[in-house]
Design an enzyme around this catalytic site. Sequence first.
Site, PDB file in Angstrom:
ATOM      1  N   TYR B  51       0.856  -1.193   0.000  1.00 43.65           N
ATOM      2  CA  TYR B  51       0.000   0.000   0.000  1.00 43.65           C
ATOM      3  C   TYR B  51       0.889   1.239   0.000  1.00 43.65           C
ATOM      4  CZ  TYR B  51      -4.023  -2.995   1.040  1.00 43.65           C
ATOM      5  OH  TYR B  51      -5.015  -3.955   0.978  1.00 43.65           O
ATOM      6  N   GLU B  52       0.444   2.286  -0.668  1.00 44.39           N
ATOM      7  CA  GLU B  52       1.305   3.458  -0.825  1.00 44.39           C
ATOM      8  C   GLU B  52       1.583   4.169   0.494  1.00 44.39           C
ATOM      9  OE1 GLU B  52      -0.727   5.701  -3.799  1.00 44.39           O
ATOM     10  OE2 GLU B  52      -2.259   6.432  -2.447  1.00 44.39           O
TER      11      GLU B  52
END
Lengths: 256, 256, 272, 272
Positions: B51-52
């Site tokens: 996930y960023e």
Amino acid sequence: MTETFTADEMMSVAAARSLTNGSACFVGIGLPSTAANLARRTHAPELVLIYESGTLGAKPDRLPLSIGDGALADTADSVVSVPEIFNYWLQPGRIDFGFLGGAQIDKFGNINSTIIGGDYAAPKVRLPGAGGAPEIAASCREVLVVMRQSTRSFVESVDFISSVGYGTGKGDRERLGLRGRGPVKVITDLGIMEPDPETCELTLTHLSPGADVEQVRAATGWDLQVVADPTVQQAPSETELRVLRELKATIEGDQA
Amino acid sequence: MTETFTADEMMSVAAARSLTNGSACFVGIGLPSTAANLARRTHAPELVLIYESGTLGAKPDRLPLSIGDGALADTADSVVSVPEIFNYWLQPGRIDFGFLGGAQIDKFGNINSTIIGGDYAAPKVRLPGAGGAPEIAASCREVLVVMRQSTRSFVESVDFISSVGYGTGKGDRERLGLRGRGPVKVITDLGIMEPDPETCELTLTHLSPGADVEQVRAATGWDLQVVADPTVQQAPSETELRVLRELKATIEGDQA
Amino acid sequence: MARILTLSEAIAELVADGDAIALEGFTHLIPVAAGHEIIRQGKRDLTLCRMTPDIVYDQLIGAGCARKLVFSWGGNPGVGSLHRFRDAVQHSWPRPLEIEEHSHAGMANRYAAGASGLPFAILRGYTGTDLPAQTDSIKTVTCPFTGEVLAAVPALNPDVGVVHAQQADREGNVQMWGITGVQKETVLASKRSLVTVEEIVDELTPRPGAVVLPTWAVTAVAEVPGGAHPSYAQGYSERDNAHYQRWDAISRDRAEFESWLSREGLADRSAR
Amino acid sequence: MARILTLSEAIAELVADGDAIALEGFTHLIPVAAGHEIIRQGKRDLTLCRMTPDIVYDQLIGAGCARKLVFSWGGNPGVGSLHRFRDAVQHSWPRPLEIEEHSHAGMANRYAAGASGLPFAILRGYTGTDLPAQTDSIKTVTCPFTGEVLAAVPALNPDVGVVHAQQADREGNVQMWGITGVQKETVLASKRSLVTVEEIVDELTPRPGAVVLPTWAVTAVAEVPGGAHPSYAQGYSERDNAHYQRWDAISRDRAEFESWLSREGLADRSAR
């Protein structure tokens, strides 16, 4: 009671005294680490020690034997990566003091730790190299140089510029875009040299107790300028000597 | 027994099936996260979810509600900074799959998530913006687009290119120096489009069960190309549907 | 997914003659055993990259494995010079050694650029020194916003990156803690990577200050307890400072060095 | 050394009208209470920087504090649009809002360059998109080694950086853990910084994954328990998802928003 002390001990104590409490200091192993740890145990308990291995705020209980000593990581406020220590901490000018030494220094505080004699491709003596010095010299707010003084090391012209002091004189740092003030003190076993405010040439301002001007001139490879009335440094106090010797004792067992 | 399922469920299942076991997937919240977590609980238990927000190898036990959900950090192999996730992990092309969505997509897979109508300075509708999409579209080895299909969203020409698919056609990615393969699949509630090998124009290759070609054409704002005999996707299996619904149930309570 | 190999399998498979390799570890966690295995397997024409080449690189150079050294500080920390390195530079013994010399900041940024998939990095560095005149891989770029001129260094992307860590799990996820230097960058910048570890454990327990490398970012893991000696692995061993002292005497003399190589079983396949 | 202040003292002292400020926190640890205090004190003409302006920035914009927004994704995460942001861009209400729009990678690198004392950062970014045509702070540089053209973005150095963390000690050393986003970079890039914390403790206990900011790198610390609500502080609170849902309804309508401002005691000194 004043104890006897060596010229090297005077040099360590003078270096330690140059560090102000609460400041941040980029430390290398050897004399700088001794001086910084001495300062932290005497007049500067809140000195922040930063080692290039990535330890921020190390509080070693003994003198570390290398810049990557486990005692540094164990006692640090934070351990960061090597890219981070150089990029986020050294480069932006957050660090007050940087310590440097080297094999040669010239009258403008330029330092050589790369080669002696011959040329770069075929040197007479190949030294370890610059390590962190180019950026320490550029980015710390002030640089303190600690070296033993002799005509071999204090030379008219260094064989290689590994880190920049004042270049060829006043104004050079600004022209080069270097943001720290440069070498504000060169501390030796014989005294202290500081840049002349007009020329940036290193000028003898302090003598170690027992040393005289002629002796310092004789140990300098250029025509050394001297201020009118060089101050004689205060001898190490009993406390300074005791703490310094305790610190040194912590490493002697290991190094035997 | 085949259960009934919605077109959205088919879309999630088709997206999940596109992810191969052991690959690394850059996940956004919403449909991509549902699909990636579904894949990890069915055919791809070793799918690496990234996930960023900086979580590498997150294994959430429920659907995260945001890309910064605590369940992601708690279960990740490692949590790194946001600069690091983009610089060390996304940018070098280490990540196999990136999921994208948006408000508009054109026939070359270029996506708009910035503005609709008017011009940039005075848009009719201001959307959230590109976020991580420009670099996800550039650097992931393959991009999967997941969007509901309609003539409002599948348009001849997007109002703003927030992330690049195939630009103006074949060869553009190479000319631009984009290193990932680009959008290899556009998965919708009606079917799947893939770039034509010769032109890179998105071409209908798969139909969702119950959808027909005319229906997909009618929901597309350009003259949609269709392969000779589009495959009908296999309906969601009982397991896929059960796991998908369990996952969805984990967030419904919170979102009520 | 990283494969779990023996050290000798890993070196045989990952390191080829002529490769550029980086053994990193900043004083702590130096992959010395891996260096010895490279000597033992008689690898040749290597480009050795390392910020602080210390005694393991002195040994690789003396054993004739190296064609070139990319570095920023080549000394025996706390002791003095590296005599095999000096002998190679000053007298081309046992063979000429090309050097590519940087500062620490430059090398750290070269690895970071390599890990980032960028062709170069920018830094405030080298200004006014004699290094740029000697090192082709130091150039400048101009800031397109301020006009300032900055140093530029190319990404370092070794063929093989080797680091030592405390632990890996059976899937090949790696955890290291204490001073972790530039090791993450080295692994991520390298085309192939080997992590030697003190031990392989069933499960990694998260620790303060730990760096975790996921298995899919690592090529191979080898269990080599004590593989960092004479450097140390925090939580497992102490630095063997006396060994660094002894190296000074061993390495000063070519014959002394060669008999050390034999004693350590490192001379067999080395064909100088 | 950081000073320990109350939140209202800190905002009064650190934030001036016209400043560029960054409130960061990537979904986790968003310094919402600090944002509300800025509204309460009626600060004006601010340039608001934030990768993911969410509801606290929607509130600052709606309250008329902002002149400009520097950002990469402006939405209500998991819910939809930011209506006050849209109203400002689409209808200049309550005042025109200049925007400077980047991608996440660009913004992250801008903070990293700011923290590094560099004037700009390079990245593989924006290529082929319409962003460079609209955003002056996206340019290119050419690699002096390979000739490749890369995106360049200027360093972001806000006047004030504000983050929320779990803990500080009495000396002002800060510790945060969980998802730590771009907070270290924000504090280091900013001329002045404020860290609001869940609690001030006698001693920080090292934790896996923690980021520590030493006190000498921070300007002020304020104890604000729950200061991240409706986002969360791992180990202290859960994300209040319902609040994000409710914001959608409150913010859709100008009057509804203004009555919310009054209800929350944020309208008193705001002079729109």
